[in-house]
Scaffold this active site. Sequence first.
Site, PDB file in Angstrom:
ATOM      1  N   SER A 172      -2.637  15.831 -24.024  1.00 27.32           N
ATOM      2  CA  SER A 172      -3.278  16.660 -25.055  1.00 27.32           C
ATOM      3  C   SER A 172      -2.240  17.449 -25.861  1.00 27.32           C
ATOM      4  O   SER A 172      -1.132  17.712 -25.393  1.00 27.32           O
ATOM      5  CB  SER A 172      -4.260  17.640 -24.407  1.00 27.32           C
TER       6      SER A 172
HETATM    7  N1  SAH Z   1      -4.547  16.696 -18.853  1.00 30.63           N
HETATM    8  C1  SAH Z   1      -3.939  15.421 -19.166  1.00 30.63           C
HETATM    9  C2  SAH Z   1      -4.658  14.754 -20.315  1.00 30.63           C
HETATM   10  C3  SAH Z   1      -5.048  13.370 -19.941  1.00 30.63           C
HETATM   11  S1  SAH Z   1      -6.136  12.539 -21.042  1.00 30.63           S
HETATM   12  C4  SAH Z   1      -2.446  15.572 -19.411  1.00 30.63           C
HETATM   13  O1  SAH Z   1      -1.942  16.698 -19.445  1.00 30.63           O
HETATM   14  O2  SAH Z   1      -1.786  14.548 -19.532  1.00 30.63           O
HETATM   15  C5  SAH Z   1      -7.626  12.543 -20.102  1.00 30.63           C
HETATM   16  C6  SAH Z   1      -7.621  11.803 -18.808  1.00 30.63           C
HETATM   17  O3  SAH Z   1      -8.957  11.862 -18.299  1.00 30.63           O
HETATM   18  C7  SAH Z   1      -7.251  10.327 -18.866  1.00 30.63           C
HETATM   19  O4  SAH Z   1      -6.146  10.096 -18.040  1.00 30.63           O
HETATM   20  C8  SAH Z   1      -8.505   9.610 -18.338  1.00 30.63           C
HETATM   21  O5  SAH Z   1      -8.229   8.488 -17.532  1.00 30.63           O
HETATM   22  C9  SAH Z   1      -9.154  10.721 -17.513  1.00 30.63           C
HETATM   23  N2  SAH Z   1     -10.577  10.558 -17.230  1.00 30.63           N
HETATM   24  C10 SAH Z   1     -11.581  10.116 -18.036  1.00 30.63           C
HETATM   25  N3  SAH Z   1     -12.755  10.120 -17.380  1.00 30.63           N
HETATM   26  C11 SAH Z   1     -12.498  10.585 -16.116  1.00 30.63           C
HETATM   27  C12 SAH Z   1     -13.281  10.807 -14.957  1.00 30.63           C
HETATM   28  N4  SAH Z   1     -14.610  10.561 -14.921  1.00 30.63           N
HETATM   29  N5  SAH Z   1     -12.674  11.283 -13.847  1.00 30.63           N
HETATM   30  C13 SAH Z   1     -11.347  11.546 -13.825  1.00 30.63           C
HETATM   31  N6  SAH Z   1     -10.536  11.346 -14.883  1.00 30.63           N
HETATM   32  C14 SAH Z   1     -11.111  10.871 -16.019  1.00 30.63           C
END
Ligand code: SAH
Length: 245
Positions: free
Chosen positions: A83
Amino acid sequence: MPQRHLRDAAADAARLTAPSGLGLDSSHVRRRMVQRLQQAGVHDERVLQALAEVPRHEFVDSALAIQAYEDTSLPIGHGQTISKPSVVGRMIAILMGGAAANRLGNLGKVLEIGTGCGYQAAVLDRLARQVVSIERLRPLHDKAHANLQALKLTKIRLVYGDGRLGHSGSAPFDSIIAAAGGDDLPPAWLAQLAPGGRLVAPMVAPGGKGQVLVVVDHVVEGGVGRYVRSEFEAVHFVPLKSGVL
Ligand code: SAH
């Protein structure tokens, strides 16, 4: 971003690629990023300090490191993104304003849904008593594990699973933050939110057009609990999906 900030960001990126002293230079570049976030409206000093401490360039591919301190989301593989720092800062600052966080002086026990590369978990680590972070994609769960181990962070528990279910074994949580947006708020998140706790998550806006930030407070008055929901600005997050891969 105003033109001047774009120029600053480009100069900072050049500094990151300079052969001399990446470590020292990166902390300087990070402080500059934090100054820009401050100008862009993130004011909570504790959150700014945490953002100043976490080496974001170590969470992305080395080819993208020069962009790590621009206020932009970046690919982390598997169709997912890390993000934008301003959005991470904004969401964590909202959490810091919750009743439980106010009482505790920190985020308390945090549930993060969507570990991704682990960057936001590392920022949360500096402001929480404990962090439980769930990821549904195994390769990203493993990548976050390696990234966080390198930083020797010990308050974070990484869980491979479907974050829509929360983590009942560690509940209740004082703070819940989602990094992926769905059509609804999974009932487990509300059930696992402690009295006084606050949740912040992107959610598809009513009418299905884009996403907005949704904040839910678990308010308890006279022994009776209720959930108070508010909606904030438009955001753009990857979708919240069900199941694991
Ligand atoms: N906070 C992260 C942002 C990752 S983007 C960072 O700092 O890098 C969002 C993430 O949410 C993705 O990796 C995606 O695979 C995950 N995601 C989506 N749906 C999800 C779910 N139901 N449970 C766990 N993770 C999920």
